[in-house]
Design an enzyme around this catalytic site. Sequence first.
Site, PDB file in Angstrom:
ATOM      1  N   HIS A 206       0.795  -1.230   0.000  1.00 32.84           N
ATOM      2  CA  HIS A 206       0.000   0.000   0.000  1.00 32.84           C
ATOM      3  C   HIS A 206       0.827   1.279   0.000  1.00 32.84           C
ATOM      4  O   HIS A 206       0.266   2.366  -0.048  1.00 32.84           O
ATOM      5  CB  HIS A 206      -0.935   0.029   1.214  1.00 32.84           C
TER       6      HIS A 206
HETATM    7  C1  UD1 Z   1      -2.121   5.457   5.959  1.00 30.33           C
HETATM    8  C2  UD1 Z   1      -0.818   5.948   6.594  1.00 30.33           C
HETATM    9  C3  UD1 Z   1       0.235   4.888   6.470  1.00 30.33           C
HETATM   10  C4  UD1 Z   1      -0.239   3.553   6.989  1.00 30.33           C
HETATM   11  C5  UD1 Z   1      -1.531   3.187   6.302  1.00 30.33           C
HETATM   12  C6  UD1 Z   1      -2.069   1.872   6.807  1.00 30.33           C
HETATM   13  C7  UD1 Z   1      -0.324   8.372   6.487  1.00 30.33           C
HETATM   14  C8  UD1 Z   1       0.477   9.387   5.804  1.00 30.33           C
HETATM   15  N1  UD1 Z   1      -0.319   7.143   5.927  1.00 30.33           N
HETATM   16  O1  UD1 Z   1      -1.881   5.311   4.570  1.00 30.33           O
HETATM   17  O2  UD1 Z   1       1.379   5.275   7.202  1.00 30.33           O
HETATM   18  O3  UD1 Z   1       0.749   2.571   6.741  1.00 30.33           O
HETATM   19  O4  UD1 Z   1      -2.487   4.223   6.536  1.00 30.33           O
HETATM   20  O5  UD1 Z   1      -3.243   1.515   6.162  1.00 30.33           O
HETATM   21  O6  UD1 Z   1      -0.936   8.653   7.484  1.00 30.33           O
HETATM   22  N2  UD1 Z   1      -9.281   4.832   1.886  1.00 30.33           N
HETATM   23  C9  UD1 Z   1     -10.477   4.168   1.887  1.00 30.33           C
HETATM   24  N3  UD1 Z   1     -11.041   3.866   3.108  1.00 30.33           N
HETATM   25  C10 UD1 Z   1     -10.460   4.167   4.281  1.00 30.33           C
HETATM   26  C11 UD1 Z   1      -9.237   4.849   4.268  1.00 30.33           C
HETATM   27  C12 UD1 Z   1      -8.653   5.166   3.068  1.00 30.33           C
HETATM   28  O7  UD1 Z   1     -11.015   3.868   0.863  1.00 30.33           O
HETATM   29  O8  UD1 Z   1     -11.027   3.846   5.334  1.00 30.33           O
HETATM   30  C13 UD1 Z   1      -8.641   5.154   0.578  1.00 30.33           C
HETATM   31  C14 UD1 Z   1      -8.940   6.540   0.122  1.00 30.33           C
HETATM   32  O9  UD1 Z   1      -9.051   6.508  -1.240  1.00 30.33           O
HETATM   33  C15 UD1 Z   1      -7.702   7.317   0.521  1.00 30.33           C
HETATM   34  C16 UD1 Z   1      -6.613   6.265   0.366  1.00 30.33           C
HETATM   35  O10 UD1 Z   1      -7.238   5.035   0.726  1.00 30.33           O
HETATM   36  O11 UD1 Z   1      -7.502   8.434  -0.271  1.00 30.33           O
HETATM   37  C17 UD1 Z   1      -5.436   6.511   1.228  1.00 30.33           C
HETATM   38  O12 UD1 Z   1      -5.795   6.680   2.592  1.00 30.33           O
HETATM   39  P1  UD1 Z   1      -4.839   7.527   3.587  1.00 30.33           P
HETATM   40  O13 UD1 Z   1      -5.354   7.468   4.948  1.00 30.33           O
HETATM   41  O14 UD1 Z   1      -4.594   8.872   2.980  1.00 30.33           O
HETATM   42  O15 UD1 Z   1      -3.460   6.813   3.480  1.00 30.33           O
HETATM   43  P2  UD1 Z   1      -3.082   5.256   3.544  1.00 30.33           P
HETATM   44  O16 UD1 Z   1      -2.515   4.865   2.235  1.00 30.33           O
HETATM   45  O17 UD1 Z   1      -4.203   4.438   4.078  1.00 30.33           O
END
Ligand code: UD1
Length: 364
Positions: A206
């Site tokens: 991821h």
């Molecule tokens: C975040 C953390 C990362 C951690 C990871 C674990 C930061 C900078 N990154 O990354 O360190 O390893 O979580 O999972 O804080 N999304 C969904 N549903 C959710 C959450 C996210 O669909 O419940 C999708 C959205 O499209 C979002 C993307 O995932 O834009 C990324 O989510 P985000 O929280 O920005 O970063 P992660 O890649 O999850």
Amino acid sequence: MIKVINVVGARPNFMKIAPIQREMSKYSNIKPVLVHTGQHYDKRMSKFFFNDLQLPEPDIYLGVGSGTHAEQTAKIMTHFEKILNEEKPDLVLVVGDVNSTAACSLVAAKMNTKIAHVEAGLRSFDRTMPEEINRLVTDVLSDLLFVTEKSGLENLKREGIADHKVHFVGHVMIDSLIYFKPKADQSAILGELNLTPGEYGVITLHRPSNVDNKQNFEKLLNAFAQIEQRLPLIFPIHPRSQKMIDQFGLREKVEKMSNLRLLDPLGYLDFMKLLHNAKLVLTDSGGIQEETTFLGIPCITMRENTERPITVEIGTNVLVGTDTQRIVLEAEKILDGNAKKGQIPELWDGHAAERIVKIISESL
Ligand code: UD1
């Protein structure tokens, strides 16, 4: 009475806060308040973990959701400032290195509220990694820094953090792993997926550097395509990676691999059961490098660096980057019976939360 706001936001925070909440509830002089920022909000990324980890419902839910780094961080800050004004805690406790960790630390520091950082001092020395920025910001602002491995002590010393703030306590994530092992053992996931212990591999992927870059993502998929010829691969997929597969038009390539199975993200207990019985794990996660080291499962980390060097030095972890052939060679080594043997790092013994809460109760 010491009032402590415990902050969680994203999936890897939940298993770290659970043992701390549990331990705090044993103290009559500590009042924990659980704040969930809502950085992760899907049931599979959040609610299911609360259930599995027996976490109480959050006392306060900020519901910030996704966004760019600045948007998400700013939203958390604005909401969290209001909470601090209302709750007036004695301490804000943050875990790990996600955006919620840094955002809440920044707010607390400006409001002269003490900060405890659990999992302090880790450094990848790679500032293109958003988590590295979060780690640096959080550590420099923290009053109590709880460290999981010795490299963290050296890093904080070099950065000029005063010794009296820093405590080497072990790892709360391993507390959860040990505490919930008997429950995870009862998970029916292997049967449900028709898997035999020791005869499959697990993939998690991821990191933006891997999945937001088409070329890198393809190189990794090419490696999986070779490995799946010898070993069934189970890939519970993060929403970010799921989205990018479609955006980059890689869906067909993934579906062509008949021995690779994509799953929705799994809950904590099912995932621990899956990890524990795997032949090998291919990952770019931080926490999974540590969980596999503790469990003695060979781990191939598809990154150029790690902020958790103990997992490579004495654990089962090997760093391979994104080069297809390097990944395949490392997997073949394991499949040919030449997996690296590891040891369990110091103080990863299931008692980190006890040490942390004792220090908090004595220093506030
Ligand atoms: C975040 C953390 C990362 C951690 C990871 C674990 C930061 C900078 N990154 O990354 O360190 O390893 O979580 O999972 O804080 N999304 C969904 N549903 C959710 C959450 C996210 O669909 O419940 C999708 C959205 O499209 C979002 C993307 O995932 O834009 C990324 O989510 P985000 O929280 O920005 O970063 P992660 O890649 O999850």
